[in-house]
Design an enzyme around this catalytic site. Structure first.
Site, PDB file in Angstrom:
ATOM      1  N   ASN A 192       0.790  -1.232   0.000  1.00 36.71           N
ATOM      2  CA  ASN A 192       0.000   0.000   0.000  1.00 36.71           C
ATOM      3  C   ASN A 192       0.824   1.285   0.000  1.00 36.71           C
ATOM      4  O   ASN A 192       0.348   2.325  -0.460  1.00 36.71           O
ATOM      5  CB  ASN A 192      -1.002   0.004   1.162  1.00 36.71           C
ATOM      6  CG  ASN A 192      -0.341  -0.203   2.506  1.00 36.71           C
ATOM      7  OD1 ASN A 192       0.779  -0.704   2.612  1.00 36.71           O
ATOM      8  ND2 ASN A 192      -1.050   0.158   3.565  1.00 36.71           N
ATOM      9  N   ARG A 200      11.422   3.373   5.129  1.00 37.65           N
ATOM     10  CA  ARG A 200      11.273   3.373   6.583  1.00 37.65           C
ATOM     11  C   ARG A 200      12.029   2.215   7.227  1.00 37.65           C
ATOM     12  O   ARG A 200      12.390   2.286   8.406  1.00 37.65           O
ATOM     13  CB  ARG A 200       9.788   3.324   6.952  1.00 37.65           C
ATOM     14  CG  ARG A 200       9.512   3.730   8.388  1.00 37.65           C
ATOM     15  CD  ARG A 200       8.060   4.098   8.590  1.00 37.65           C
ATOM     16  NE  ARG A 200       7.187   2.944   8.656  1.00 37.65           N
ATOM     17  CZ  ARG A 200       5.866   3.017   8.837  1.00 37.65           C
ATOM     18  NH1 ARG A 200       5.295   4.212   8.919  1.00 37.65           N
ATOM     19  NH2 ARG A 200       5.124   1.945   8.919  1.00 37.65           N
ATOM     20  N   GLU A 291       4.833  -4.419  12.365  1.00 32.78           N
ATOM     21  CA  GLU A 291       3.838  -3.354  12.220  1.00 32.78           C
ATOM     22  C   GLU A 291       2.665  -4.000  11.509  1.00 32.78           C
ATOM     23  O   GLU A 291       2.715  -4.263  10.306  1.00 32.78           O
ATOM     24  CB  GLU A 291       4.424  -2.184  11.422  1.00 32.78           C
ATOM     25  CG  GLU A 291       3.662  -0.898  11.608  1.00 32.78           C
ATOM     26  CD  GLU A 291       2.589  -0.716  10.556  1.00 32.78           C
ATOM     27  OE1 GLU A 291       1.412  -1.009  10.881  1.00 32.78           O
ATOM     28  OE2 GLU A 291       2.907  -0.305   9.445  1.00 32.78           O
ATOM     29  N   CYS A 325      -3.044   1.048   7.297  1.00 27.49           N
ATOM     30  CA  CYS A 325      -3.243   0.515   8.647  1.00 27.49           C
ATOM     31  C   CYS A 325      -3.576   1.627   9.630  1.00 27.49           C
ATOM     32  O   CYS A 325      -4.142   1.373  10.694  1.00 27.49           O
ATOM     33  CB  CYS A 325      -2.009  -0.258   9.100  1.00 27.49           C
ATOM     34  SG  CYS A 325      -0.484   0.705   9.004  1.00 27.49           S
TER      35      CYS A 325
END
Length: 522
Positions: A192, A200, A291, A325
């Protein structure tokens, strides 16, 4: 690459910010031509990247990457298997010692050159993201800016990853506390946010001195492959970053996680898959960062600025077509202002333009695939069967592509699946509450704990509610809070560990204590 940029010296912050601003404000708003798209696809790598070299998969396998707006194949990408995974592990393990001993300033300058190259190629990256993921070009450009910031932030953190030196309380020893790179890492990213989720993870690992194997999502590998080419151009040594696209994730994650040379896994994706990876990680006691899923509440109190709350809800719910998310999964509104809030939100949502993300003026692009459309439709249907009213939208699009209309639901039952499950689509279910205690109880009634949002003009109330919410992130009167300088992560079944901020680099280091005889002990 499409239009290769030559390497250039690291620039100061002001110059880099000027470059970023120019990239953001001067791109063409015209729909990209077929010729431009074809040229970009031809210039984008489609092979595996192992030990600094592009190579085909060992078995010669490949898979198709599709445009979710049309269902058409964009290109085919090499599909890695166990043999390729072990070759990448060999390369990462071989490069680990020299990369760990590389001065932090050198690592920092490579990251900074990577940041500059991402800005130079912002339009190419944005177009690739829109082609393979579907989001509107304006949002893709925003992701380039956001994703690039992790490279700049961790270029600065690389030289500030300090330990400490102190006497023990008894005075008989001096303590030397150092932070060392944890070692080779497996980084698994979702579809996504194809660039930001890669930067990151990659940026802090590089800053800490870790080598890595990056496995991008099969639905969106092109952005990661283009980014990898930029990092290679920035001067990254061979073996430090290895990239394995595949349409058979288990065929590479299993062998890699069983290899004793791997020391860490960082995963962003569903809670179900994260749990399986955590089980596998126990065999070799791997460091893990997870995550995972979310079910974020957006709480609107009666004293909120409703226009601000509606704007926040639009951003928190509909950015990325709701495929995030951090999306506001449930909108909880105090009874006294519910009707006014719903009316304002309905007006904003009904005005949204749905279509291909390549077209100027489009607000909401397609969902990632047909399965996603079906899942969202089933959630809406379940809510309606349980008494919900569709205020706006509620239906799939006609024709090719995986479109679903922005949808607003009211009178939603707390038992509806759309309240209990992660939606990952442009659907906003509204529920009402009467008291603070009820709002908190409703918000916390989920196994997830990633993002939450509170709108109130009473800051004391906002902070008080924040203290009671079981979520790792809180947006107070704002709908988008992600930032490279801030720690990102959740609690409960939304995962563990943090990405970004000063905390982000610590996830890729281990602590060593050296006890030294005190010069005063004799």
């Amino acid at each position: 690459m499409d239009t290769p940029a030559s390497q250039h010296p690291v620039q100061d912050d002001a110059a880099a910010q000027t470059r970023t601003t120019q990239t953001r404000t001067t791109p063409s708003r015209a729909t990209p031509s077929r010729q431009r798209i074809d040229a970009l696809l031809a210039a984008t790598p489609t092979d595996l990247f192992i030990n600094g070299q592009w190579r085909q998969a060992a078995a010669g396998a490949s898979f198709a990457v599709e445009d979710p707006a049309t269902g058409e194949t964009l290109t085919r990408v090499a599909s890695a298997d166990e043999t390729d995974a072990l070759s990448a592990m060999d390369a990462a393990a071989e490069a680990q010692d020299s990369w760990a001993r590389t001065p932090s300033r050198v690592r920092a300058e490579i990251l900074r050159r990577g940041f500059d190259l991402v800005q130079d190629h912002a339009e190419e990256l944005a177009l690739l993201m829109t082609l393979e993921m579907g989001k509107p070009l304006a949002q893709s450009r925003g992701e380039v800016s956001y994703g690039g910031e992790f490279l700049r932030w961790f270029s600065e953190e690389a030289v500030r990853d300090h330990g400490r030196y102190a006497d023990t309380p008894e005075g008989n020893l001096r303590m030397l506390i150092t932070r060392k790179p944890v070692g080779p890492c497996l980084l698994i990213t979702p579809w996504n946010f194809p660039l930001a989720m890669a930067t990151r993870k990659v940026a802090p690992a590089l800053a800490a001195g870790c080598t890595m194997i990056l496995k991008p999502a099969a639905l969106t590998p092109l952005t990661s492959l283009y980014f990898t080419a930029l990092m290679s151009e920035a001067g990254l040594p061979g073996g430090v970053l290895n990239v394995l696209p595949t349409d058979s994730p288990a065929s590479i994650s299993g062998p890699l996680m069983a290899d004793p040379r791997l020391r860490k896994i960082s995963f962003t994706g569903s809670t179900a898959v994260g749990k399986q990876l955590m089980k596998q990680a126990t065999e070799n006691v791997l460091r893990t960062s997870m995550e995972l899923g979310g079910n974020g509440p957006l709480i609107v109190f009666e004293d909120a600025d409703l226009d601000k709350a509606v704007a926040g809800a639009m951003a928190a719910k509909l950015r990325n077509m709701g495929e995030a998310c951090t999306a506001a999964n449930r909108v909880l509104v105090q009874e006294s202002v519910a009707e006014e809030f719903i009316a304002k939100l309905a007006q904003r949502m009904s005005a949204l333009q749905v279509g291909s993300g390549l077209e100027d003026g489009v607000d909401v692009g397609p969902l990632i695939d047909a399965k996603a459309c079906t899942s969202v439709a089933e959630l809406v249907d379940d809510a309606v069967r349980r008494g919900a009213e569709v205020v706006v939208g509620g239906q799939r699009g006609d024709g090719p592509g995986h479109f679903f209309a922005p949808t607003l639901l009211r009178n939603v039952s707390p038992e509806a699946r759309v309240v209990r499950e992660e939606i990952f689509g442009p659907v906003a279910p509204v529920l009402t509450f009467s008291t603070e205690d009820e709002a908190v109880a409703m918000a916390n009634a989920t196994e997830y704990g990633l993002a939450s949002y509170v709108f109130t003009e009473n800051i004391s109330r906002g902070l008080r509610i924040g203290d009671r919410l079981d979520f790792g992130l809180l947006g107070l009167n704002v709908g988008v809070i992600s930032n490279a300088a801030a720690p990102f992560g959740g609690v409960k079944q939304s995962g563990l560990g943090r990405e970004g901020g000063a905390e982000g680099i610590a996830e890729y280091t281990s602590t060593q204590y050296v006890g030294i005889e005190s010069p005063w002990s004799g």
